[in-house]
Design an enzyme around this catalytic site. Structure first.
Site, mmCIF file in Angstrom:
data_model
loop_
_atom_site.group_PDB
_atom_site.id
_atom_site.type_symbol
_atom_site.label_atom_id
_atom_site.label_comp_id
_atom_site.label_asym_id
_atom_site.label_seq_id
_atom_site.Cartn_x
_atom_site.Cartn_y
_atom_site.Cartn_z
ATOM 1 N N TYR A 292 0.819 -1.213 0.000
ATOM 2 C CA TYR A 292 0.000 0.000 0.000
ATOM 3 C C TYR A 292 0.852 1.262 0.000
ATOM 4 O O TYR A 292 0.444 2.284 -0.530
ATOM 5 C CB TYR A 292 -0.952 -0.001 1.193
ATOM 6 N N GLN A 294 3.673 1.533 -1.548
ATOM 7 C CA GLN A 294 4.247 1.655 -2.907
ATOM 8 C C GLN A 294 3.641 2.796 -3.699
ATOM 9 O O GLN A 294 4.302 3.712 -4.131
ATOM 10 C CB GLN A 294 3.891 0.432 -3.736
ATOM 11 N N GLN A 296 1.613 5.099 -2.866
ATOM 12 C CA GLN A 296 1.495 6.396 -2.197
ATOM 13 C C GLN A 296 2.821 7.140 -2.143
ATOM 14 O O GLN A 296 2.866 8.337 -1.883
ATOM 15 C CB GLN A 296 0.937 6.197 -0.792
ATOM 16 N N HIS A 318 -2.118 -0.258 -8.790
ATOM 17 C CA HIS A 318 -2.208 1.113 -8.254
ATOM 18 C C HIS A 318 -0.886 1.858 -8.473
ATOM 19 O O HIS A 318 -0.865 3.038 -8.811
ATOM 20 C CB HIS A 318 -2.487 1.079 -6.747
HETATM 21 N N1 LIG Z 1 -5.744 -1.867 3.598
HETATM 22 C C1 LIG Z 1 -5.071 -0.798 3.179
HETATM 23 N N2 LIG Z 1 -4.071 -0.298 3.923
HETATM 24 C C2 LIG Z 1 -3.375 0.783 3.493
HETATM 25 N N3 LIG Z 1 -3.649 1.427 2.332
HETATM 26 C C3 LIG Z 1 -4.637 0.968 1.565
HETATM 27 C C4 LIG Z 1 -5.405 -0.171 1.939
HETATM 28 N N4 LIG Z 1 -6.321 -0.407 0.967
HETATM 29 C C5 LIG Z 1 -6.126 0.541 0.024
HETATM 30 N N5 LIG Z 1 -5.120 1.363 0.375
HETATM 31 C C6 LIG Z 1 -4.620 2.525 -0.394
HETATM 32 O O1 LIG Z 1 -5.731 3.392 -0.592
HETATM 33 C C7 LIG Z 1 -5.738 3.914 -1.922
HETATM 34 C C8 LIG Z 1 -7.015 3.470 -2.602
HETATM 35 O O2 LIG Z 1 -7.094 3.984 -3.892
HETATM 36 P P1 LIG Z 1 -8.359 3.688 -4.855
HETATM 37 O O3 LIG Z 1 -8.203 4.418 -6.109
HETATM 38 O O4 LIG Z 1 -8.550 2.219 -4.962
HETATM 39 O O5 LIG Z 1 -9.487 4.200 -3.911
HETATM 40 P P2 LIG Z 1 -10.701 5.191 -3.910
HETATM 41 O O6 LIG Z 1 -10.365 6.600 -3.925
HETATM 42 O O7 LIG Z 1 -11.595 4.764 -2.799
HETATM 43 O O8 LIG Z 1 -11.356 4.970 -5.214
HETATM 44 P P3 LIG Z 1 -12.227 3.889 -5.730
HETATM 45 O O9 LIG Z 1 -13.488 3.856 -4.911
HETATM 46 O O10 LIG Z 1 -12.343 4.458 -7.020
HETATM 47 O O11 LIG Z 1 -11.431 2.608 -5.608
HETATM 48 C C9 LIG Z 1 -4.467 3.412 -2.561
HETATM 49 O O12 LIG Z 1 -3.449 4.366 -2.372
HETATM 50 C C10 LIG Z 1 -4.134 2.139 -1.775
HETATM 51 O O13 LIG Z 1 -2.761 1.818 -1.747
#
Ligand SMILES: Nc1ncnc2c1ncn2[C@@H]1O[C@H](COP(=O)(O)OP(=O)(O)OP(=O)(O)O)[C@@H](O)[C@H]1O
Length: 375
Positions: A292, A294, A296, A318
């Site tokens: 996760y 990575q 970010q 991602h």
């Molecule tokens: N369990 C977790 N722990 C830490 N970081 C997470 C976890 N799950 C997701 N993330 C991070 O959260 C972000 C999610 O991005 P993503 O585009 O999927 O989400 P979103 O804005 O909710 O949009 P969508 O609903 O379109 O998926 C990513 O940076 C991912 O690495």
């Protein structure tokens, strides 16, 4: 020629992350953008509460001209203002929309502001498909600080699905530049730790069972595991939720985490094992950042002074998506390749970035010198 750089929100991962990294880079680098096909690969495409509030927050911070920003909208334009302004900003998703995803879009901007920024953020603190706030403070920040930044986070109230209502304050001191970061050798683990919590009317035994699930998976690879098991204070966390965050730190300062939230119908020890397995895979492959962190880290690597290298487990979609957008908007160059270590049998796992050496032209040098003298 169009006055906007056009970003297609349907490419690769096709979710909200494209929006967040595009808006942050647009604000920091002063590049007007049009984003089309927003979240086209999601079952409910277009802007949801968290995305809308996040982009409005950044628009406010930099005095941007924002058009098309409505719930469900699939196209926006964003013309950033000249600089990101210090000050106190409040943003409220009014749902369980993730506070850490608000931070994902706003923090890089706050770090490039012309003075200190306070972000008062309201929404979900421990939500699915987003970083839990405890992961952010207890794991992610360790890597983030290596880019030369320092952030103070206070959690006043927890917000869970479906009500939300969490409240977090984040104090940010701006920086002039982000330092490049190289994390290639993880070294030996020095600790494995975590937090297993319940809140509301849920019994503490669930937290014990989640922790047991983690221990069962992790103890063959690391003997001592320090998991805090607790029930959240009912005044600051009145609603029901349970979850676990588990992490490890190495002698070379790498911090990696994995987590899971309790779900109706899922046995708590299974929830714990799920988080434990994710961490164990990371431990066994020698990664220096987790799956996760990575994606970010891409924005910080892209803006940083020179060469950053991170050793990951397999590179996620991602991450590929974030790299694609970062290369479109910034002058950074990324290359991914296989670990030269012959024992590695996975896919490409090293991310190399030549950062664009972005300088915060509005960095308040005098304020900073004064602050240094005080300390
Ligand atoms: N369990 C977790 N722990 C830490 N970081 C997470 C976890 N799950 C997701 N993330 C991070 O959260 C972000 C999610 O991005 P993503 O585009 O999927 O989400 P979103 O804005 O909710 O949009 P969508 O609903 O379109 O998926 C990513 O940076 C991912 O690495």
């Amino acid at each position: 020629m169009s006055e906007f750089l056009e970003i297609d929100g349907s490419i690769l991962e096709g979710g909200g992350q494209i929006l967040r990294i595009s808006i942050s880079l647009s604000a920091i680098l002063c590049v007007p953008i049009r984003i089309i096909n927003i979240r086209a690969k999601r079952s409910k495409p277009g802007l949801a509460a968290q995305h809308l509030v996040g982009i409005k927050l950044v628009a406010d911070m930099c005095g941007a001209k924002l058009t098309g920003a409505d719930m469900g909208s699939m196209e926006i334009t964003f013309i950033p203002g000249r600089k990101i302004r210090q000050g106190h900003y409040v943003a409220d998703t009014r749902t369980a929309g993730s506070i850490t995803l608000l931070l994902q879009v706003a923090l890089p901007c706050a770090l490039m502001a012309d003075g200190p920024v306070t972000l008062d953020l309201k929404g979900g603190t421990n939500a699915e498909m987003a970083p839990q706030i405890d992961y952010f403070t207890g794991v992610f920040m360790t890597t983030l600080m290596k880019f030369g930044v320092n952030v103070d986070v206070k959690v006043h109230r927890r917000g869970y699905y479906p009500k939300g209502g969490g409240h977090v304050t984040v104090q940010v001191e701006p920086v002039q530049k982000f330092q490049a970061v190289k994390l290639i050798e993880r070294g030996k683990l020095v600790k494995v730790y975590g937090w297993s919590f319940v809140a509301g009317t849920l019994p503490i035994k669930l937290a014990h069972e989640m922790a047991d699930g983690v221990k069962e998976i992790i103890s063959p690879v690391h003997e001592s595991i320090d998991i805090q098991i607790y029930k959240e204070n009912s005044k600051t966390a009145p609603d029901n939720c349970s979850g676990i965050i588990v992490a490890c730190e190495s002698e070379r300062g790498c911090a990696l985490g994995a987590d899971a939230l309790g779900r109706r119908g899922a046995a708590p020890d299974h929830v714990g094992r799920q988080a434990g397995l994710a961490l164990r895979e990371l431990i066994e492959c020698g990664a220096c950042v987790d799956n996760y962190a990575q994606d970010q880290m891409i924005i910080y690597m892209a803006l940083a002074e020179g060469e950053s290298i991170l050793k990951c487990a397999n590179i996620t979609l991602h991450t590929e998506t974030a790299i694609h957008i970062a290369q479109m908007i910034s002058k950074a160059k990324f290359v991914m390749y296989d670990d030269p270590d012959e024992t590695w049998t996975g896919e490409q796992n090293i991310m190399h970035c030549l950062g664009m050496r972005h300088t915060n032209r509005h960095f308040p040098s005098e304020y900073w010198e004064e602050k240094q003298r005080e300390t």
